[in-house]
Design an enzyme around this catalytic site. Structure first.
Site, short mmCIF file in Angstrom:
data_model
loop_
_atom_site.label_atom_id
_atom_site.label_comp_id
_atom_site.label_asym_id
_atom_site.label_seq_id
_atom_site.Cartn_x
_atom_site.Cartn_y
_atom_site.Cartn_z
N CYS A 46 28.91 26.54 33.08
CA CYS A 46 27.62 27.14 33.36
C CYS A 46 26.53 26.09 33.37
CB CYS A 46 27.30 28.21 32.32
SG CYS A 46 28.52 29.53 32.25
N GLY B 29 27.52 26.99 38.52
CA GLY B 29 27.76 28.41 38.34
C GLY B 29 27.29 29.17 39.55
N ASN C 48 25.87 27.46 27.60
CA ASN C 48 26.95 26.75 28.30
C ASN C 48 27.91 26.26 27.24
OD1 ASN C 48 27.17 23.50 29.94
ND2 ASN C 48 28.59 25.21 30.05
N GLY C 49 29.15 26.70 27.35
CA GLY C 49 30.14 26.28 26.35
C GLY C 49 31.02 27.42 25.93
N TYR D 228 34.22 15.34 37.46
CA TYR D 228 34.05 16.33 38.51
C TYR D 228 32.78 17.16 38.45
CZ TYR D 228 34.74 20.65 41.07
OH TYR D 228 34.58 21.72 41.90
N CYS E 93 35.80 13.71 24.65
CA CYS E 93 36.89 14.66 24.45
C CYS E 93 37.87 14.49 25.60
CB CYS E 93 36.33 16.10 24.46
SG CYS E 93 37.64 17.35 24.40
#
Lengths: 469, 469, 469, 469
Positions: free
Chosen positions: D11, D37, D112-113, D252, D446
């Site tokens: 998002c 989004g 967002n998450g 990306y 991550c």
């Protein structure tokens, strides 16, 4: 007559348990209840495991894409709702059924009426950490249910509703139960019917007729009916109270072919018309109605008075609800868009014009001029209900008191404003007498909007007007 | 009663010259004429130099985005059209006004009626190199006009119309002239009115009433009125013919509050009802109408017979036109979606059910069952027009003969099909006598659909049914 | 680069004969030709007896409701058209294929190009009684065909087209024949392909690739191909003329993966870029393109110059075409909505910015500022075509001469307007040399918009600009 | 490349404080963040007293009626959200910002998450009487805030967020404060900017560029920024944790011209491409990208390898998102609708095809065939990220493990499936090394989806996949 710019809050609810075409039946039921709410429509359908729902703005046929959306909603039990809006900021978030997840799974509810103590409840629940997405009464009830420590859903609902006051005819749908409840005074109607093995609930019996369901009885004031795979059970979880059926259902709301409070509304309208003729006779040539809502009362007036009934006004049924306002110079055309006077009927006639009620009187003022313009020699206005002088706190969005013409104006002044040769309202006594004489035995009526005699004192009347049914 | 599935071709036309709000007046006029065509609506507006137009599918309010589209169309002269479709393949290409460029600039036209010799004209024009974009009568007329060698537009139009036969009330708009023409027999109505300094033309006077225009007179059979900056002039460019006003305008089409052919249609409907009561009396308790079209006839029946008029059927005005067909098992609900019987009125009563006409009879069959289901002890059907036995070639899209129940079935068999206790149609003689007695002096009527007596022999009746008004 | 506010008229045509999925193939073909016209799309499909059609505004996917509308169009032969509009008053009446009835039945046509003598034709046809519904070239051709005395359709079409001058690649569909024609000079492309037993026609070969059809050859200048149940036949009904392929197809119009005039457009774009580097070298760090149309030319420039190619501008592909204009204070955001500079690439770099063409230069002016704002130390603009100085009369809607920045401004002044450090255009000689060297042998090019050297003198150039392809 | 049928949840959030055009700026910001989004968009705007909101399905331009809806939303502070959906049952109820009333008035939030412990929180809150309307993480946070006993809103939010685990970059709007928070590990980006006197927050800096706002810095992992009339304050209310920026933002998600985690994503893409070339060199003629997302990586590969970059695939930007599925026989056309191979570039060439990632590989398989079909002699696939072997629990909706081709298949088998001559993925080591070398100092990444090394253990991984960001 309720003018377009005096839209009131009044809703229609429906429920069905035990038919594999539950969504389709709900669609038909809501379709028949269209007159009780035209802003939005919604339904929630359970297949015994999961509740799916659809809500949208607009008339029933639009809201379900002319029926197409119904096909996706599978299940044998459902509730539905048509909503009438009070405010311009209406949006689909306020459409019902309202649906949530709580500790016992999914729960959907649809509500007709208005609570009178939600302000305090709202504040106290927020203080203890609740969040609200709407200002709807329904959301408050769901919070109360979720906080209840009762062991089963009917118990939790009873627990919740014991904390609220006011008017409600409300249906609930869990994954496995359909529950309908009417407040202890029975302000708003709720009927119980049967369609084969299925049970149906609806605000009015016209929703049964459309699907050939059989009318069984009304849900009683203060009664909760629980319908599930074990059948139908009845509870009376509230303290008993004086019955107070909204007499406006008979005057205007209910469809003439519907039963509410156990009787046909058509019968009352005719009787109100007859009583009106007795109370306010006049020497005239013809009786005409403001179509369509006052037609039956006008027939009653005609019968009692012996004055011939005529079709003097044609209503234009193509008027869109969202018609763009004509500019200032066209303002005078407004009422012409909606009503067409029949000159051949009206010319040189002394006319009795029957309407069901007056809120602000602006449209009626224009109609009287229209009828005179078509050649009527006299126009005698007769209203088949008493003057509305007080706001309703039980689910009808009449205007605030300042906008009710009768709240501050005497009948003679209203007559002058309307430009009528005479004006007669049905008396409160005549109305109540008729209600008692022809109503189901034991039914008492709420006459607060006429008399100011409120069965339940609202906690905060101004605040109430902000909340939605 | 015309059932929904028996939609007929009938159109409404409007014209105005001399008002700077021409587009807005046309919008109002078309709005009032909505009942004459609900498939599409369009208008063409000239500012004296250029014609702009807008056409769209749907009701008037939709077609102009609730009035918004009207604002873009500037000018002091305009024509407009509402169209009723006969076929499923209707699309906006067939919407009127039809507009073209030809040697004298832009020309728009809107047409109510049907030509009876277009097949031959079509072929002969194609042979000499014309191309056609539609099968519309209007396009043929425009070709004829473009090919005329007359020196001015009225002359060219007269030249063109002298080559066609049949029924037409037609309006034309060039950049500087508004022209209205009615065929020599005057099958379809066309009225002339005045609004301040402006001249208005409309199929019915209800279009005048909505804008407070004054009715002046009807455009006479065979008359051409030319309106431009020099004022209004009248011509009679055709050979005189026997007048043949479509009596169905009085029976069903025209709005009750409209004048057509010089008289109020409401008056005729009532008189047809009285005549019907004389021809087909019955011992009954109440008279009810199939609403709304047969209400005035039912009142007439009630007056003449002395049997009380009642509201026994409520019509649901929320029925969308594009309602999705219920599936097979729901077929029986169809008529219930539209009409609601009032049990309190019907129970144990002997009912006279008045309707204006029967085409196929399928809906009436269901209505009789609905009324019996509501408890009526007897149902006597009375029709305020004679049996329709023949197709119309003059602008009404009745079914082909095979689908007209009365074309091949005797009255007794129709009664059995309807399930009525008795059935009575108004006689042709009674209808014509009423027409003569109450109509404007000198008006003759076309009764072809009842009698088969066609004022103009269609060149090719089968072919005709394919063409659109 | 063609700015959004300099939309040009250029269309795409398609045809197929002999495949039962003709409508679906046409949909795919139009989809691949989307870049040639985004205002409206339409197709006409014949099953051998009857032609059905669908036309609508919008992109191909919208115009056919994401493909749904295609299913209703049955038949084994079809033509289709995408249209680019020149005017704000675009509406569906102008969408193609244009379809009519004439003496030989139904005929549909779709057209890419522009006639140069329609004004006189138009007048003379109106004088002899023709009516016109549009100002489209296609309608004029259909009138000419309908008036022809030739005995078969190919003959009639040839007869008609011999009377017009200018540019056209045009397809016709009767109930039984698919016919494609290219004007004698071959201004606009038209390709012939094969898909199994079916024949296909398309403006560009990308329409073949999407359906895996095989490219056979181009339809030759002056050739008519007639495809029917007897197979495909070729005719050359016109006087031979000097070939004049529109070199702008190679510069900008044709999709890079398409063949037009027998060769891949991608190859030309790269060669133009190399030639441009030879003619206008510059000492710089990176070459970037105005995406997406100039990317291949920029790669060519990079190869020839040895300067590294980079992605310095990102194009936002979500930009809606109907974006509401930001108000005055937001005007500066406009180009930012569409192009995003990549700071990491541009900062402190000397940038060669390659674009394919300049019409008015307003967007390029903003882009140069955007690139400088992202930190570029120098911006050298290179244009892979010569200055556009003259209007096109053969189907491209360049601006009128007053709006072409190069028509009245010297290169140095344009450079100043753009705010570029240097500006170099490809020379006409370099462009033509490249065209000759890499094009199919025998192809000649129209360079009128650069050189003013018009292969066909337009009858009335002002008038021409009003007419639509 | 992310194929269309492998849509992921990700998002975009935006916030602004202190500009009277807050709604318009939010519209522009969301427009720039469109790529994050595309399912729905919404904003909430406060004028200091009242929060108004608008949410709708569709692209930003559609959701706000091309900007029109923005005009109704007055105020100087706002938050906005673009949502990507994971499920087919997406509807506007799930669109953000999520808005409620609680004890301190109105509160809106956009997120967002993904939280990793909501299952347990959900259950425990329901047990104590909470009701939930959605399954959204946002609603849970709002419940936690409403239950907090902290004395001010920042404290309540900190209190609430201390109870959740996982990934979040989240913004809040009360009537008077704008608050932005990033989780302690900083999985998702959040940037702080300045526009005149106003403060802005956004997922990526491209939202700043569009409005010429200045980038100030990123909101730090674990930081809360509170913006109100007293200015901007910063808090670190959480325990410190190991940084874990989602490296997929660089691979990306983020727009190439955006900064996230303090650096330009474009730079990383190029570096990944260079590293890929070092790790997997190949003898080839040209390097092409799967447009548009892999273009920068392909340029990097080209630079490092010295192999020429070419435009070998053209992406069709007209592809509607809701394209109707071609029927079975047309399945093979699917990829052709979206990508067009440039034959002139590919024929007889040994091609390196660079893509950014592989999820299921179905589209890449078709692309390899398309490229071979256009004449390429060899196709070497290079992926600028490592094989995706594990699901993401931090806000990216990769497929469940069974659908990730690399989770169960060795590289050689994937190569065979793709039909490529060789296949090379960037190594995890190479990726991390590049990240460390070119990223902002101190940023940790991550890599869980590649390595399975999860920074936060999800409470219930299956459950997680059901919840929405």
């Amino acid at each position: 007559m309720w003018e377009d710019d005096e839209i009131r809050e009044e809703c229609g609810v429906f429920g069905v348990y035990g038919d594999p075409a539950a969504a389709r039946l709900t669609f038909l039921g809501l379709y028949a209840l269209q007159h009780r709410g035209q802003e939005s429509s919604g339904m929630a359908v359970s297949d015994g495991h999961h509740i799916a729902s659809h809500r949208a703005m607009g008339l029933v046929s639009e809201a379900y894409d002319h029926g197409e959306r119904v096909n996706d909603l599978e299940g044998h039990m459902a509730i539905g709702h048509n909503r009438y809006s009070t405010t311009g900021t209406s949006n689909v978030d306020n459409a019902q059924p309202f649906m949530v997840n709580f500790k016992r799974g999914q729960l959907a509810t649809a509500h007709n009426g208005n609570f009178t103590n939600t302000g305090a409840l709202h504040l106290s629940m927020e203080e203890t950490g609740s969040i609200f997405r709407t200002s709807s009464d329904s959301e408050i009830v769901l919070h109360l249910i979720a906080r209840s420590n009762e062991s089963d859903l009917p118990g939790m609902i009873a627990d919740a509703l014991r904390q609220v006051e006011g008017a409600y005819s409300i249906v609930f749908l869990s994954d496995s139960q359909l529950i309908g409840v009417r407040d202890p005074r029975g302000f708003r109607p709720l009927c119980l019917g049967r369609l084969g093995d299925a049970h149906v609930l609806a605000s009015e019996t016209c929703a049964f007729d459309i699907m050939k369901a059989e009318y069984v009885r009304e849900v009683k004031p203060g009664e909760m009916v629980v319908i599930d795979e074990e059948g139908i059970r009845s509870f009376f979880p509230f303290e008993e109270a004086e019955p107070a059926a909204c007499i406006f259902e008979y005057i205007y709301f209910a469809r003439p072919d519907s039963k509410v409070f156990g009787e046909n509304s058509d019968k009352f309208r005719r009787r109100f018309g007859r009583q009106l003729a007795e109370e306010h006779p006049v020497d005239a040539d013809i009786v005409i109605a403001v179509p369509d809502s006052a037609t039956t009362a006008a027939l009653g007036y005609s019968e009692q008075s012996g004055i011939r009934f005529e079709i003097g006004l044609i209503r234009n049924h193509y008027v869109g609800r969202s018609f763009i306002d004509p500019d200032q110079s066209m303002r005078e055309f407004t009422v012409r868009l909606k009503y067409n006077p029949v000159q051949g009927v009206l010319r040189n006639r002394r006319v009795v014009l029957v309407d069901d009620s007056i809120v602000r009187g602006t449209t009626l003022n224009q109609l009287v001029r229209l009828i005179r313009g078509a050649g009527a020699s006299e126009v005698h206005v007769r209203i088949s209900s008493p003057p509305i002088r007080h706001p309703c706190y039980y689910g009808i969005d009449m205007q605030s008191r300042g906008e009710l013409i009768a709240s501050q104006t005497r009948v003679e002044e209203i007559r002058q404003y309307l430009g009528a040769d005479s004006l007669g309202y049905l008396s409160i006594e005549g109305m109540v007498k008729t209600g008692k004489e022809y109503g189901k035995p034991g039914v008492g009526y709420c006459t607060a909007c006429f008399s100011g005699d409120y069965p339940v004192i609202p906690e905060d009347s101004l605040n109430k007007l902000m909340l939605e049914s």
